[in-house]
Write an enzyme that holds these catalytic residues in place. Structure first.
Site, mmCIF file in Angstrom:
data_model
loop_
_atom_site.group_PDB
_atom_site.id
_atom_site.type_symbol
_atom_site.label_atom_id
_atom_site.label_comp_id
_atom_site.label_asym_id
_atom_site.label_seq_id
_atom_site.Cartn_x
_atom_site.Cartn_y
_atom_site.Cartn_z
ATOM 1 N N ASP A 183 0.792 -1.125 -0.102
ATOM 2 C CA ASP A 183 -0.022 0.061 -0.088
ATOM 3 C C ASP A 183 0.961 1.229 -0.102
ATOM 4 O OD1 ASP A 183 -2.286 -1.662 0.279
ATOM 5 O OD2 ASP A 183 -1.630 -2.008 2.516
ATOM 6 N N HIS A 211 -4.574 -3.265 6.369
ATOM 7 C CA HIS A 211 -4.579 -3.505 5.069
ATOM 8 C C HIS A 211 -6.101 -3.912 4.425
ATOM 9 C CE1 HIS A 211 -3.209 -4.828 1.148
ATOM 10 N NE2 HIS A 211 -3.719 -5.872 1.301
HETATM 11 P P1 NAD Z 1 -2.334 -18.512 -4.362
HETATM 12 O O1 NAD Z 1 -3.745 -19.048 -4.215
HETATM 13 O O2 NAD Z 1 -1.791 -18.458 -5.720
HETATM 14 O O3 NAD Z 1 -1.526 -19.315 -3.470
HETATM 15 C C1 NAD Z 1 -1.539 -19.482 -1.997
HETATM 16 C C2 NAD Z 1 -0.758 -20.751 -1.628
HETATM 17 O O4 NAD Z 1 -1.173 -20.872 -0.534
HETATM 18 C C3 NAD Z 1 -1.680 -21.859 -2.395
HETATM 19 O O5 NAD Z 1 -0.408 -22.440 -3.074
HETATM 20 C C4 NAD Z 1 -2.126 -22.693 -1.215
HETATM 21 O O6 NAD Z 1 -1.791 -24.223 -1.423
HETATM 22 C C5 NAD Z 1 -1.114 -22.261 -0.132
HETATM 23 N N1 NAD Z 1 -1.716 -22.642 1.322
HETATM 24 C C6 NAD Z 1 -2.867 -22.257 1.641
HETATM 25 N N2 NAD Z 1 -3.071 -22.278 3.007
HETATM 26 C C7 NAD Z 1 -1.799 -22.817 3.715
HETATM 27 C C8 NAD Z 1 -0.933 -23.432 4.827
HETATM 28 N N3 NAD Z 1 -1.755 -23.382 5.826
HETATM 29 N N4 NAD Z 1 0.072 -23.438 4.736
HETATM 30 C C9 NAD Z 1 1.099 -23.492 3.705
HETATM 31 N N5 NAD Z 1 0.444 -22.883 2.264
HETATM 32 C C10 NAD Z 1 -0.624 -22.617 2.473
HETATM 33 O O7 NAD Z 1 -2.576 -16.947 -3.726
HETATM 34 P P2 NAD Z 1 -1.754 -15.915 -3.695
HETATM 35 O O8 NAD Z 1 -1.936 -15.006 -4.840
HETATM 36 O O9 NAD Z 1 -0.322 -16.268 -3.764
HETATM 37 O O10 NAD Z 1 -1.765 -15.012 -2.583
HETATM 38 C C11 NAD Z 1 -1.470 -15.384 -1.142
HETATM 39 C C12 NAD Z 1 -2.020 -14.573 -0.114
HETATM 40 O O11 NAD Z 1 -1.540 -13.215 -0.100
HETATM 41 C C13 NAD Z 1 -3.756 -14.354 -0.248
HETATM 42 O O12 NAD Z 1 -4.093 -14.437 1.060
HETATM 43 C C14 NAD Z 1 -3.755 -12.910 -0.728
HETATM 44 O O13 NAD Z 1 -4.925 -12.094 -0.291
HETATM 45 C C15 NAD Z 1 -2.695 -12.234 -0.039
HETATM 46 N N6 NAD Z 1 -2.120 -10.859 -0.623
HETATM 47 C C16 NAD Z 1 -1.843 -9.962 0.447
HETATM 48 C C17 NAD Z 1 -1.264 -8.739 -0.134
HETATM 49 C C18 NAD Z 1 -0.956 -7.638 1.307
HETATM 50 O O14 NAD Z 1 -0.718 -6.701 0.703
HETATM 51 N N7 NAD Z 1 -0.825 -8.027 2.237
HETATM 52 C C19 NAD Z 1 -1.298 -8.481 -1.272
HETATM 53 C C20 NAD Z 1 -1.509 -9.487 -2.262
HETATM 54 C C21 NAD Z 1 -1.992 -10.783 -1.611
HETATM 55 C C1 LMR Z 2 -3.988 -6.468 -2.517
HETATM 56 O O1 LMR Z 2 -3.885 -5.305 -2.036
HETATM 57 O O2 LMR Z 2 -3.357 -6.453 -3.882
HETATM 58 C C2 LMR Z 2 -3.987 -7.743 -1.896
HETATM 59 O O3 LMR Z 2 -4.303 -7.726 -0.364
HETATM 60 C C3 LMR Z 2 -5.265 -8.562 -2.748
HETATM 61 C C4 LMR Z 2 -6.473 -8.482 -2.201
HETATM 62 O O4 LMR Z 2 -7.078 -9.299 -1.413
HETATM 63 O O5 LMR Z 2 -7.099 -7.095 -2.088
#
Ligand code: NAD
Ligand code: LMR
Length: 348
Positions: A183, A211
């Site tokens: 962010d 977030h």
């Molecule tokens: P994705 O679905 O492509 O990958 C997630 C992976 O996590 C999968 O391979 C799944 O099998 C694995 N997983 C689920 N539970 C698990 C556990 N208990 N232990 C280990 N692995 C586990 O998702 P992504 O696009 O890589 O996103 C992952 C996370 O990040 C999501 O929660 C998304 O919302 C978050 N995210 C956060 C931000 C932020 O700014 N904070 C930004 C983008 C995405």
């Molecule tokens: C983002 O900010 O891109 C991630 O947190 C994805 C979402 O779930 O909003």
């Protein structure tokens, strides 16, 4: 099979690293990445392995953790890491076993979680992901290095971090943080674009709060090229703040997937800054356990402006908070208190 893979990879990379760098390297550190078979993982792991996060003198043993169903894909990722012949990678542990996964780990990037789909808010994920972070907290407490630094990326990341930290008995609570650097980076770009400067010219901005769409991009002290910079208030309220708050959703709408490369980039930035510090005269944003600053209830995992020195962060105190910003802060505080209340049963 997994045991074999781990051993084979460790041997290969130990040899490669010694041959390449001689004895001048630091001792290796263990970096765990959960959700390693997912889309953020696929962008993040290779950059961490290349040394971009911890620097060119820091060998790494990668601990890649995912769920049992994802092991075949994860082994594919491990093979690709082998095929990069990264000089700094001294071993790969690819596993669905968290005891092995977090053993002696120094840095953990907790990405693994159920991602948000179109139309969902982070609150919808609290229930499913709460369970994940309760379990992970126990494994980290029992097996990780006592100096571990943790960043939670998986959403809803602030409250997931709260749940995780609640399981920790023997490691300082301040070692558990959540990611709002994405962010912060997004805000930096929007402001640079508006002011006609480069993102790196924008300083002294911060994200307060969750977030989520209630996050508070704070820019009242902003400088551009080291001079105080202002932008018109109408643009701030009607365009800038909503666009930073909704950028994640906008990317989901466009990609039909949540942000991945930029999220991985921000997770690395978060750790790099935590290790190397903030530049003189600037601050960054990290979601950390509140100490009560700015009227935020103690213990909430709340994003604050922080400076970092010698691996320790400190909240920037005394920033002037206008009534406009106070209204926004109240909203994001309330949302995080509500999230905490919703997972109260996991915090016992
Ligand atoms: P994705 O679905 O492509 O990958 C997630 C992976 O996590 C999968 O391979 C799944 O099998 C694995 N997983 C689920 N539970 C698990 C556990 N208990 N232990 C280990 N692995 C586990 O998702 P992504 O696009 O890589 O996103 C992952 C996370 O990040 C999501 O929660 C998304 O919302 C978050 N995210 C956060 C931000 C932020 O700014 N904070 C930004 C983008 C995405
Ligand atoms: C983002 O900010 O891109 C991630 O947190 C994805 C979402 O779930 O909003």
């Amino acid at each position: 099979m997994q045991k074999y893979l781990q051993k084979a990879l460790t041997n290969q990379f130990t040899r490669a690293s010694i041959a390449h760098f001689g004895q001048s390297l630091k001792p290796p550190v263990r970096v765990a990445i959960t959700g390693a078979a997912g889309q953020i993982g696929y962008s993040l792991i290779f950059r961490v392995a290349s040394g971009e996060m911890l620097g060119p003198n820091q060998p790494i043993i990668l601990h890649l953790i995912d769920l049992p169903f994802a092991m075949t894909a994860l082994n594919g990722v491990a093979m690709e890491i082998q095929d990069c012949a990264f000089p700094l990678v001294q071993g790969i542990v690819a596993t669905d076993n968290q005891t092995v996964g977090f053993k002696d780990v120094n840095y953990a990037l907790l990405v693994g979680a159920k991602p948000r789909g179109p139309g969902m808010e982070r609150g919808d994920l609290l229930k499913d992901n709460g369970k994940i972070f309760t379990e992970t907290g126990k494994y980290i407490n029992d097996h990780a290095s006592r100096d571990i630094k943790v960043v939670v990326v998986g959403n809803p990341c602030n409250t997931n971090c709260l749940i995780l930290a609640n399981q920790i008995k023997d490691i300082p609570k301040e070692n558990f943080t959540a990611m709002t650097r994405l962010d912060h980076n997004r805000a930096q770009y929007q402001l640079a674009d508006k002011l006609g400067v480069h993102s790196s010219d924008i300083r002294k901005i911060a994200i307060f709060g969750n977030h989520s769409p209630t996050m508070v991009p704070y820019i009242d002290q902003m400088t551009a090229k080291n001079h105080k910079a202002t932008v018109d208030q109408q643009w701030v309220t009607q365009t800038f703040i909503p666009s930073v708050q909704q950028r994640g959703a906008e990317i989901i709408k466009a990609r039909k997937l949540s942000s991945a490369a930029s999220a991985g980039n921000a997770a690395m930035n978060h750790i790099t800054t935590w290790v190397n510090g903030t530049p003189e005269g600037d601050y960054t944003s990290m979601a950390i356990p509140s100490d009560g600053s700015y009227g935020v209830p103690k213990g909430l995992i709340f994003s604050f402006p922080v400076t970092v020195k010698n691996g320790k962060y400190s909240i920037v105190q005394g920033l002037p908070i206008s009534p406009f910003y106070q209204g926004l802060l109240d909203k994001t505080i309330k949302e995080l208190v509500d999230e905490r209340n919703a997972v109260d049963h996991l915090l016992k």
